[in-house]
Design an enzyme around this catalytic site. Structure first.
Site, PDB file in Angstrom:
ATOM      1  N   LYS A 158       1.055   4.420  -2.660  1.00 54.82           N
ATOM      2  CA  LYS A 158       0.783   5.816  -2.290  1.00 54.82           C
ATOM      3  C   LYS A 158       2.009   6.705  -2.541  1.00 54.82           C
ATOM      4  O   LYS A 158       1.871   7.877  -2.887  1.00 54.82           O
ATOM      5  CB  LYS A 158       0.312   5.892  -0.838  1.00 54.82           C
ATOM      6  CG  LYS A 158      -1.095   5.316  -0.652  1.00 54.82           C
ATOM      7  CD  LYS A 158      -2.111   6.064  -1.501  1.00 54.82           C
ATOM      8  CE  LYS A 158      -3.545   5.681  -1.222  1.00 54.82           C
ATOM      9  NZ  LYS A 158      -4.510   6.486  -1.992  1.00 54.82           N
ATOM     10  N   TYR A 186       0.850  -1.202   0.000  1.00 53.03           N
ATOM     11  CA  TYR A 186       0.000   0.000   0.000  1.00 53.03           C
ATOM     12  C   TYR A 186       0.881   1.246   0.000  1.00 53.03           C
ATOM     13  O   TYR A 186       0.635   2.194  -0.758  1.00 53.03           O
ATOM     14  CB  TYR A 186      -0.911  -0.029   1.229  1.00 53.03           C
ATOM     15  CG  TYR A 186      -1.754   1.219   1.427  1.00 53.03           C
ATOM     16  CD1 TYR A 186      -2.915   1.419   0.690  1.00 53.03           C
ATOM     17  CD2 TYR A 186      -1.397   2.186   2.372  1.00 53.03           C
ATOM     18  CE1 TYR A 186      -3.697   2.562   0.880  1.00 53.03           C
ATOM     19  CE2 TYR A 186      -2.163   3.323   2.570  1.00 53.03           C
ATOM     20  CZ  TYR A 186      -3.319   3.515   1.824  1.00 53.03           C
ATOM     21  OH  TYR A 186      -4.080   4.637   2.010  1.00 53.03           O
TER      22      TYR A 186
HETATM   23  N1  LIG Z   1      -8.891   6.690   5.963  1.00 56.34           N
HETATM   24  C1  LIG Z   1      -7.611   6.960   6.141  1.00 56.34           C
HETATM   25  O1  LIG Z   1      -7.101   6.957   7.273  1.00 56.34           O
HETATM   26  C2  LIG Z   1      -6.760   7.322   4.949  1.00 56.34           C
HETATM   27  C3  LIG Z   1      -5.465   7.796   5.178  1.00 56.34           C
HETATM   28  C4  LIG Z   1      -4.655   8.156   4.107  1.00 56.34           C
HETATM   29  C5  LIG Z   1      -5.148   8.033   2.822  1.00 56.34           C
HETATM   30  N2  LIG Z   1      -6.409   7.551   2.615  1.00 56.34           N
HETATM   31  C6  LIG Z   1      -6.861   7.457   1.225  1.00 56.34           C
HETATM   32  O2  LIG Z   1      -8.038   8.216   1.093  1.00 56.34           O
HETATM   33  C7  LIG Z   1      -8.854   7.666   0.067  1.00 56.34           C
HETATM   34  C8  LIG Z   1     -10.271   7.465   0.591  1.00 56.34           C
HETATM   35  O3  LIG Z   1     -10.220   6.569   1.690  1.00 56.34           O
HETATM   36  P1  LIG Z   1     -11.440   6.370   2.717  1.00 56.34           P
HETATM   37  O4  LIG Z   1     -10.858   6.236   4.062  1.00 56.34           O
HETATM   38  O5  LIG Z   1     -12.496   7.380   2.470  1.00 56.34           O
HETATM   39  O6  LIG Z   1     -11.924   4.894   2.304  1.00 56.34           O
HETATM   40  P2  LIG Z   1     -13.280   4.369   1.653  1.00 56.34           P
HETATM   41  O7  LIG Z   1     -14.448   4.873   2.414  1.00 56.34           O
HETATM   42  O8  LIG Z   1     -13.092   2.889   1.507  1.00 56.34           O
HETATM   43  O9  LIG Z   1     -13.290   5.063   0.231  1.00 56.34           O
HETATM   44  C9  LIG Z   1     -12.708   4.533  -0.903  1.00 56.34           C
HETATM   45  C10 LIG Z   1     -13.691   4.739  -2.040  1.00 56.34           C
HETATM   46  O10 LIG Z   1     -13.058   4.340  -3.263  1.00 56.34           O
HETATM   47  C11 LIG Z   1     -14.009   3.624  -4.031  1.00 56.34           C
HETATM   48  N3  LIG Z   1     -13.289   2.699  -4.899  1.00 56.34           N
HETATM   49  C12 LIG Z   1     -12.500   1.670  -4.515  1.00 56.34           C
HETATM   50  N4  LIG Z   1     -12.040   1.025  -5.584  1.00 56.34           N
HETATM   51  C13 LIG Z   1     -12.535   1.681  -6.676  1.00 56.34           C
HETATM   52  C14 LIG Z   1     -12.422   1.476  -8.072  1.00 56.34           C
HETATM   53  N5  LIG Z   1     -11.700   0.470  -8.587  1.00 56.34           N
HETATM   54  N6  LIG Z   1     -13.055   2.340  -8.907  1.00 56.34           N
HETATM   55  C15 LIG Z   1     -13.811   3.357  -8.413  1.00 56.34           C
HETATM   56  N7  LIG Z   1     -13.947   3.584  -7.090  1.00 56.34           N
HETATM   57  C16 LIG Z   1     -13.320   2.745  -6.243  1.00 56.34           C
HETATM   58  C17 LIG Z   1     -14.886   2.889  -3.025  1.00 56.34           C
HETATM   59  O11 LIG Z   1     -16.194   2.654  -3.521  1.00 56.34           O
HETATM   60  P3  LIG Z   1     -16.581   1.323  -4.340  1.00 56.34           P
HETATM   61  O12 LIG Z   1     -15.943   0.179  -3.611  1.00 56.34           O
HETATM   62  O13 LIG Z   1     -18.075   1.316  -4.331  1.00 56.34           O
HETATM   63  O14 LIG Z   1     -16.043   1.515  -5.705  1.00 56.34           O
HETATM   64  C18 LIG Z   1     -14.954   3.903  -1.878  1.00 56.34           C
HETATM   65  O15 LIG Z   1     -16.076   4.754  -2.000  1.00 56.34           O
HETATM   66  C19 LIG Z   1      -8.149   6.388  -0.399  1.00 56.34           C
HETATM   67  O16 LIG Z   1      -7.375   6.647  -1.538  1.00 56.34           O
HETATM   68  C20 LIG Z   1      -7.243   6.061   0.781  1.00 56.34           C
HETATM   69  O17 LIG Z   1      -6.126   5.283   0.387  1.00 56.34           O
HETATM   70  C21 LIG Z   1      -7.226   7.199   3.638  1.00 56.34           C
END
Ligand SMILES: NC(=O)c1ccc[n+]([C@@H]2O[C@H](COP(=O)([O-])OP(=O)(O)OC[C@H]3O[C@@H](n4cnc5c(N)ncnc54)[C@H](OP(=O)(O)O)[C@@H]3O)[C@@H](O)[C@H]2O)c1
Length: 259
Positions: free
Chosen positions: A168, A164
């Site tokens: 990133k 991961y």
């Molecule tokens: N939460 C944290 O602590 C954190 C920290 C650093 C970075 N991030 C980054 O922030 C972003 C959002 O994370 P989050 O925490 O909000 O997680 P999340 O709620 O799981 O959001 C990820 C979204 O991406 C969509 N997705 C996944 N695979 C996809 C695909 N192939 N095509 C289109 N959409 C897709 C998912 O919807 P579907 O499955 O319905 O497509 C989901 O709505 C991610 O890139 C994550 O790596 C998160």
């Protein structure tokens, strides 16, 4: 004083947000709509996207759900084409869709989990950037793109997340390169790297929200994880005309974890 709720930095602009059916992406989509943007919400799950559209419309905003898998070029190109057909331009894009398949040491990560993360987190951002730039560079006012990376990439080290983290780090580096390649085309590209945010993705296996809050109290300088609103505020800044000279940056929003 103008408060965030009363700003209108995106009036008459159209924004596309990937991964907008949940978490950080949903909050970014709602924040852009609250500041006047027409928002196209993109993801794989129709129901989740419809939920985001409903929240935006209830608040008086305009949104359209488009299902697409960001790891497929045709899907991403179709999402951009639908955006332009419906609203006439693509002014802001936020490439937020991403997945975390971790927890195990690298040697025990399945090849499938490696390819899934690479396909969505890296190829997905690459394909989205291409489709968005192809559209934006034809527009007199260009556009602004914000990629969501993570402190797990170039900013910090965590066990159990090597693959991961590699994806990133690629997003942070891709952002800088693409920014340099396309700023003279009128397309301004930046990244936001969140640390732990209050969505299920930052929960350790078996951990509850309250366990995570206890962990954050001692582990993070700020004493708590970031909210999706705090990440969205950084994204909107970079996407807005407040940041017209900010190019290729990678803004860390991490409660001080990497300070
Ligand atoms: N939460 C944290 O602590 C954190 C920290 C650093 C970075 N991030 C980054 O922030 C972003 C959002 O994370 P989050 O925490 O909000 O997680 P999340 O709620 O799981 O959001 C990820 C979204 O991406 C969509 N997705 C996944 N695979 C996809 C695909 N192939 N095509 C289109 N959409 C897709 C998912 O919807 P579907 O499955 O319905 O497509 C989901 O709505 C991610 O890139 C994550 O790596 C998160």
């Amino acid at each position: 004083m103008t408060t965030a709720a009363h700003r209108t930095r995106f009036t008459d602009r159209t924004a596309l947000v990937t991964g907008a059916g949940s978490g950080i992406g949903r909050t970014i989509a709602r924040a852009l709509a609250a500041e006047g943007a027409n928002v196209v919400v993109v993801g794989r799950g129709r129901e989740a996207l419809d939920g985001t559209v409903a929240l935006i419309e209830e608040a008086g905003g305009k949104a359209l759900a488009v299902t697409a898998d960001v790891s497929r070029a045709a899907d991403v190109q179709a999402a951009v084409a639908t955006t332009v057909d419906r609203f006439g331009s693509l002014d802001v894009a936020v490439n937020n869709a991403g997945v975390f398949r971790g927890g195990a040491p690298l040697a025990d990560l399945s090849e499938e989990d490696w390819h899934t993360q690479l396909g969505i987190n890296v190829t997905g951002v690459f394909l989205a950037l291409q489709a968005e730039i192809h559209q934006m560079r034809t527009q007199p006012n260009g556009g602004a793109i914000v990629n969501i990376a993570s402190t797990f990439g170039v900013h910090a080290r965590h066990p159990g997340a090597a693959a991961y983290a590699a994806t990133k780090a690629a997003v942070s580096v891709l952002t800088r390169g693409a920014a340099l390649d396309h700023i003279r085309d009128g397309v301004r590209i930046n990244a936001v790297s969140p640390g732990a945010v209050d969505t299920p993705m930052s929960l350790r296996p078996g951990e509850t929200d309250s366990d995570r809050a206890d962990r954050a109290r001692t582990a993070l300088p700020l004493g708590r994880v970031s909210t999706t609103h705090e990440v969205a505020a950084a994204v909107l800044y970079l996407a807005s005309d407040d940041a017209t000279s900010v190019v290729g940056t990678d803004l860390v929003v991490d409660s001080g974890a990497t300070a």
